[in-house]
Design an enzyme around this catalytic site. Structure first.
Site, PDB file in Angstrom:
ATOM      1  N   ASP A 146       0.814  -1.224   0.000  1.00  0.00           N
ATOM      2  CA  ASP A 146       0.000   0.000   0.000  1.00  0.00           C
ATOM      3  C   ASP A 146       0.845   1.270   0.000  1.00  0.00           C
ATOM      4  O   ASP A 146       0.606   2.187   0.804  1.00  0.00           O
ATOM      5  CB  ASP A 146      -0.937   0.024   1.217  1.00  0.00           C
ATOM      6  CG  ASP A 146      -1.736  -1.254   1.388  1.00  0.00           C
ATOM      7  OD1 ASP A 146      -2.075  -1.868   0.373  1.00  0.00           O
ATOM      8  OD2 ASP A 146      -2.021  -1.629   2.539  1.00  0.00           O
TER       9      ASP A 146
ATOM     10  N   GLU B  28     -11.406   0.898  -3.525  1.00  0.00           N
ATOM     11  CA  GLU B  28     -10.647   1.305  -2.341  1.00  0.00           C
ATOM     12  C   GLU B  28      -9.445   2.138  -2.771  1.00  0.00           C
ATOM     13  O   GLU B  28      -9.268   2.442  -3.949  1.00  0.00           O
ATOM     14  CB  GLU B  28     -10.198   0.069  -1.559  1.00  0.00           C
ATOM     15  CG  GLU B  28      -9.369  -0.908  -2.373  1.00  0.00           C
ATOM     16  CD  GLU B  28      -9.142  -2.242  -1.675  1.00  0.00           C
ATOM     17  OE1 GLU B  28      -9.660  -2.421  -0.561  1.00  0.00           O
ATOM     18  OE2 GLU B  28      -8.452  -3.105  -2.246  1.00  0.00           O
TER      19      GLU B  28
END
Length: 514
Positions: free
Chosen positions: A24, A190
């Site tokens: 991420d 997301e």
């Protein structure tokens, strides 16, 4: 405001950009300096921060969460903790917004310098979801855009991409959440990031799930709050249904380089095995070039570099507390390292936990290479302890020594198996090693299910004139796919009983040619 102008094909640093369990990524440039923050989940210190000036060589300069209370991960379930930071620089300060999943919730951290100290973290109120992004328009209005995944109340509910205007000093949302463009219809929209580029607002998200269907899609608007139109070429990045060595590419963040080029950093995985089904190191950080055409980013496939030279690191613990690359599970390393015994030894004192526990007495480093070895010399005259290769408390391989015995152990879900032998020699010091290497195929050249894993994990003890192997185990059971984990392998030291003094720890690693 940033601009899309500049050279159309930038040079690309080698991949993986940051190897090992570093998912991420969010990137931020300040002048000639680049910074990347990544997720850390249940490990502390939390939210690693890396720095580079050439986009190739990255140095771990610290963590956002280094003090008690900044993250509430002490009792979070596995896969909880620090999810998906966004790192930005605005108005002379560094900002990091992140979700402390199943802990404090969505948080805003600030710092004058990226090395810290970072603030205690302000809880966002009126933001119910994950993966927050923070952006400001030209008049200073702050927008927090996030994925509306509701983690409370049993089965998770997904509301798509949401946005609020925010008071970033207090963490109070200034309006009810509104729904934004949420992708092409694939599951789990997301990781939103909002950018102002050449007077146009771009909303980039991940969709398709963080598994093989992971992808990056993008939309644009003349306003930060939309409405947004999707790119006709969405998804602009995905490795699904391809034979590329880097899979699961998604969760991207854009940066304009100092020479006017554009790059995207994102997470990806290096699956291995006969069916390329298992990823020992989990989700890592990768990078790829971006060019612009007709006002849309054109993202190149993520390419894997040829293997570099082997890496060797030795830690003799003479300097005291280990460096920032060392992490503990649901507690800080200072809680695990109880004291220093004799000079040059790291002391671990057991507290009744073991590697099956949520909070083991464990101190580890990430596996960063496809073939790696972890070796340590321990004094076990007053206790029992050893080395563990950990995915989580249900998936780990251990080798430990105690009074008179060496034991190898495999924990795979509800199953556990061990192998024992008398400890070689009678000295208090013992050498233990965990190594990962190629799968050995049958001599007739035919593969089978038992040879389909990503690697073989070998657990060995030093005998004075070599190594004696206690177990050779299939690496698939300590891979991200089998553990269903957002993390990757972390290997290190633990104490199971009494007191264990660790004299030194050595890591060697190299990647293999494809």
């Amino acid at each position: 405001m940033t601009t899309a102008s500049g050279p159309n094909r930038p040079a690309t640093p080698d991949n993986p950009l940051i190897p090992g369990f570093h998912p991420d990524p969010s990137i931020c440039r300040v002048g000639d300096d680049y910074y990347i923050a990544v997720s850390s989940f249940e490990y502390l210190p939390g939210i690693p921060l890396f720095h580079s000036r050439d986009l190739s060589d990255w140095t771990l300069i610290g963590h956002v969460a280094e003090r008690p209370g900044q993250l509430d991960v002490g009792q979070v379930p596995t896969m909880g903790g620090a999810w998906a930071p966004t790192l930005r620089h605005h108005d002379g300060r560094f900002w990091c917004v992140v979700t402390d999943a199943m802990g404090r919730g969505s948080l805003i951290f600030t710092a004058e310098r990226p090395e810290g100290p970072w603030s205690d973290g302000t809880v966002m109120r009126g933001v119910d979801g994950i993966d927050p992004d923070i952006a400001w328009d030209e008049d200073g209005t702050c927008y927090v855009t996030y994925s509306g995944l509701l983690l409370s109340g049993g089965v998770p509910t997904h509301l798509g991409i949401q946005q609020v205007r925010m008071d970033p000093e207090t963490g109070q949302a200034l309006q009810e959440p509104r729904s934004l463009w949420s992708g092409t219809g694939l599951m789990f929209p997301e990781a939103p990031h909002l950018y102002s580029i050449d007077g146009t607002w771009y909303l980039m998200i991940a969709e398709g799930g963080t598994e093989r269907g992971h992808s990056v899609s993008i939309a644009r608007s003349d306003r930060p709050d939309g409405p947004f139109e999707g790119c006709p070429a969405n998804p602009v990045l995905s490795a699904r249904s391809t034979d590329r060595p880097v899979q699961n590419t998604g969760h991207g963040d854009l940066v304009r380089t100092a020479d006017g080029c554009w790059l995207m950093v994102m997470l990806g995985m290096r699956p291995r095995g006969m069916a390329r089904a298992f990823s020992p190191m989990g989700r890592e950080t990768f990078v790829t070039p971006v060019r612009w055409a007709d006002g849309w980013p054109v993202v190149e496939p993520v390419r894997l570099a040829e293997p570099g030279p082997a890496v060797s690191r030795h830690e003799d613990f003479a300097a005291g507390v280990p460096g920032p690359e060392w992490v503990a599970v649901r507690r800080s390393p200072s809680e695990v390292v109880s004291s220093y015994g004799r000079p040059g030894a790291l002391r671990l004192r057991a507290d009744g936990s073991d590697m099956d526990s949520l909070r083991p007495v464990f101190l580890g480093v990430r596996q960063e290479h496809e073939e790696a070895s972890f070796t340590a010399e321990l004094d076990v005259s007053s206790g029992t302890g050893g080395l563990s290769l950990r995915m989580d408390e249900l998936h780990h391989y251990d080798i430990e020594a105690g009074p008179g015995t060496v034991r190898a152990r495999a924990r795979v879900g509800p199953l556990s198996q061990s192998w024992e032998l008398p400890r070689p020699g009678d000295a208090s010091a013992v050498l233990l090693r965990i190594s990962t290497g190629p799968v050995t195929f049958p001599s007739d050249g035919r593969g089978s299910l038992e040879h389909g894993g990503p690697d073989t994990v070998r657990l060995s003890v030093g005998t004075g004139d070599g190594w004696q192997e206690l177990a050779a185990l299939d690496g698939r059971y300590v891979s991200a796919e089998i553990a269903a984990s957002f993390t990757g392998r972390v290997a290190g030291l633990y104490a199971a009983d009494g007191t264990v003094n660790v004299r030194w720890f050595h890591y060697e690693g190299h990647d293999t040619k494809r």
